[in-house]
Design an enzyme around this catalytic site. Structure first.
Site, mmCIF file in Angstrom:
data_model
loop_
_atom_site.group_PDB
_atom_site.id
_atom_site.type_symbol
_atom_site.label_atom_id
_atom_site.label_comp_id
_atom_site.label_asym_id
_atom_site.label_seq_id
_atom_site.Cartn_x
_atom_site.Cartn_y
_atom_site.Cartn_z
ATOM 1 N N ARG A 62 0.846 -1.189 0.000
ATOM 2 C CA ARG A 62 0.000 0.000 0.000
ATOM 3 C C ARG A 62 0.885 1.244 0.000
ATOM 4 N NH1 ARG A 62 -2.710 2.972 4.682
ATOM 5 N NH2 ARG A 62 -3.902 4.512 3.527
ATOM 6 N N HIS A 86 -2.919 10.839 0.495
ATOM 7 C CA HIS A 86 -2.487 10.584 1.869
ATOM 8 C C HIS A 86 -1.925 11.902 2.424
ATOM 9 C CE1 HIS A 86 -1.059 7.229 4.711
ATOM 10 N NE2 HIS A 86 -0.743 8.355 5.321
ATOM 11 N N GLU A 117 -7.429 8.486 5.980
ATOM 12 C CA GLU A 117 -7.750 9.162 7.244
ATOM 13 C C GLU A 117 -8.213 10.611 7.095
ATOM 14 O OE1 GLU A 117 -4.618 8.706 10.100
ATOM 15 O OE2 GLU A 117 -4.836 6.536 10.162
ATOM 16 N N ASN A 168 -7.690 1.837 9.378
ATOM 17 C CA ASN A 168 -6.417 2.007 10.081
ATOM 18 C C ASN A 168 -6.715 1.903 11.565
ATOM 19 O OD1 ASN A 168 -5.313 2.474 7.616
ATOM 20 N ND2 ASN A 168 -4.781 4.622 7.976
ATOM 21 N N TYR A 203 -4.926 1.484 15.578
ATOM 22 C CA TYR A 203 -3.749 1.414 16.439
ATOM 23 C C TYR A 203 -4.084 1.206 17.912
ATOM 24 C CZ TYR A 203 -1.017 3.123 12.459
ATOM 25 O OH TYR A 203 -0.403 3.251 11.239
ATOM 26 N N GLU A 251 -3.772 -0.191 7.893
ATOM 27 C CA GLU A 251 -2.607 0.143 8.728
ATOM 28 C C GLU A 251 -2.786 -0.451 10.110
ATOM 29 O OE1 GLU A 251 -1.620 4.329 9.187
ATOM 30 O OE2 GLU A 251 -1.833 4.655 7.030
#
Ligand SMILES: *[C@@H]1O[C@H](CO)[C@@H](O)[C@H](O)[C@H]1NC(C)=O
Ligand SMILES: *[C@@H]1O[C@H](CO)[C@@H](O)[C@H](O)[C@H]1NC(C)=O
Length: 507
Positions: free
Chosen positions: A100, A145, A191, A331, A333, A404
């Site tokens: 990606r 991005h 995002e 994504n 985290y 991600e």
């Protein structure tokens, strides 16, 4: 070359010392599952003024003193623009089947739709894509991005202006036309919530706009602009997807989606107010983007709180929004606690949002999970499973791709390369999160891929080079790449070796 071999031997040796019993295996995922690494153009390419590329908003922003923690910029960063072949070799040695990356708008259209297509920009991504395919690695392409031509900012205020739909659509069209015969996975944006909140609510990302009490900026309106910007991003997404559907998809047989950032939220106290606050916090997160693209309007919780501030979609907009996602890129985290601020005062000093919630990573001094090198990034593997389940339920199990997932190391305390390479904490993070992804799939979630952020240490936005997310360590003076233990872990996972005996401490 000899040096590299020696490093690999050292790393392999270190790995033997680790008691290995991973709960997750390649065979837990379908053969077709995409396993890859992720990067973005501004963070790795460098060559910021080469071959007729123009300045991006981030190029301009990072050259303003005081913006980036270590006063660094991405003028050179990983020099991937010149070293892409070597970086593809690294991916090939890991055994990934997908990569990606994002396309730099400023390389393709230095002046947006008001100028010419830059042949050198097209040539670079053609070389990249062809080299990936030669190694059996599928290109997974993000159109935007964060970095955009500064020209668009100067000309009409970029995302604040609805005109950007035409620029983004034009850019997307050029990319589909040039690369779509070989690129089968597209995402429009990475995002958007982060770009609009950091750029227009707290003002820490370009264009650095905000108002009190969110921050001190020269200009801006934190209460309204993030919603205008996101509205224009959603319509820009729809414009690009419409072009893909009408002109390219049936010939090119690819899919197109969007990548959203997600945080999982848990109630700070076991009371109804905080449980409601969790629902609000979630709605203001990914559904801010996804509800319009699936259901044609913003989440009811957002409308209820924001009222007229939240822009409306016309009936023409709604028509344009329908059927605009083939997959949802996620994504993910971390997980945070949420405390209600609707029925009672927000606690002082905690991050608050329009959702009328306060976010924190600790309860009575106890963190929600082990902390990491990054502020507010805690290790909470269950959060990725909860996030997948939430999105699966809310959007009828549309195909999902984890675009991600990763965990950083911090710079200041390492004096030698060996210390960087021994990143067992990160292996525990990745292994425990991946285990939860496999569990979601067993429970019926339609997850189609997983990308680790990131292939190489790179320019980490406001953190500059102080946080390192790479599977490969990069010496930014010599540009030497060296595999960390986590690179070896990923490689072994992808080879499905059973001798792996790594046991996660977090599950
Ligand atoms: C950059 O643009 C100039 C002017 O149009 C052109 O002469 C030159 O060949 C371009 N460079 C590359 C590498 O395409
Ligand atoms: C780095 O070292 C300093 C001083 O020894 C310490 O206070 C700090 O917590 C360390 N940081 C990390 C990320 O370990």
């Amino acid at each position: 070359m000899a040096g590299k071999k020696a490093w690999f031997l050292l790393v392999s040796y270190l790995l033997l010392l680790v008691p290995w019993a991973s709960a997750v295996h390649r065979s837990d995922f379908p053969q077709s599952f995409l396993f890859g690494t992720a990067t973005s153009s501004h963070q790795i390419e460098g060559a910021y003024l080469e071959d007729n590329k123009s300045l991006s908003n981030w190029d301009v922003f990072t050259h303003v003193p005081g913006r980036i923690n270590d006063e660094s910029n991405a003028d050179i960063t990983d020099d991937h623009y010149h070293r892409y072949e070597g970086d593809i070799d690294l991916m090939h040695s890991l055994g990934v089947n997908a990569y990606r990356f994002s396309i730099s708008w400023t390389r393709i259209l230095p002046k947006g739709r008001h100028g010419r297509v830059n042949p050198a920009g097209i040539a670079f991504y053609n070389k990249l894509i062809n080299s990936l395919l030669l190694k059996g690695i599928q290109p997974f392409d993000t159109l935007n991005h964060y970095d955009i031509p500064q020209e668009l900012e100067d000309r009409y205020g970029a995302w604040l202006n609805a005109e950007i739909q035409y620029d983004f659509g034009y850019f997307a069209d050029v990319c589909f036309n040039a690369f779509g015969d070989r690129v089968k996975y597209w995402s429009t944006f990475n995002e958007p919530r982060v770009a609009s909140q950091k750029g227009y609510m707290v003002g820490t990302y370009p264009p650095g706009r905000c108002s009190q009490p969110f921050g001190s900026c020269a200009d801006g309106n934190s209460d309204a602009e993030p919603y205008v910007v996101t509205h224009n991003i959603i319509l820009s997404h729809a414009t690009a997807v419409e072009i893909y559907r009408e002109k390219y998809q049936s010939k090119q047989n690819g899919v197109i989606g969007i990548v959203v950032s997600t945080i999982w939220f848990e109630p700070f106290r076991d009371v109804p107010e905080d449980r409601l606050a969790v629902e609000r916090a979630l709605s203001f997160n990914a559904p801010w983007l996804l509800d319009p693209l699936v259901y044609g309007d913003y989440p009811p919780e957002m409308r209820h709180i924001l009222g007229e501030i939240l822009p409306s979609f016309s009936s023409e907009d709604r028509r344009k929004l329908s059927y605009k996602l083939d997959f949802i890129g996620i994504n993910h985290y971390t997980t945070l606690y949420v405390q209600d601020c609707m029925f009672s005062e927000c606690p002082q000093g905690l991050e608050t949002q329009h959702a009328l919630v306060a976010l924190t990573g600790e309860r009575d001094g106890v963190p929600i999970g082990p902390s990491t090198a990054m502020h507010m990034l805690y290790v909470v593997p269950r959060g990725i499973e909860k996030t997948i389940t939430y999105i699966m339920k809310r959007y009828n199990n549309m195909p999902m791709i984890i675009a991600e997932n990763g965990c950083p190391q911090r710079g200041e305390n390492y004096t030698n390369v060996e210390a960087w390479l021994d990143d067992r904490d990160r292996i525990e993070y990745l292994d425990s999160y991946l285990t939860k992804v496999a569990e979601s799939i067993r429970n019926g979630a339609d997850v189609r891929g997983y990308f680790i952020w990131s292939l190489v240490d790179n320019f980490e936005w406001l953190y500059g080079y102080t946080l390192r997310f790479g599977l490969y360590h990069v010496n930014f003076k010599t540009q030497e790449r060296t595999p960390k233990l986590s690179a070896q872990w990923y490689k072994e996972f992808l080879q499905n070796r059973d001798e792996a005996q790594y046991k996660s401490a977090f599950i």
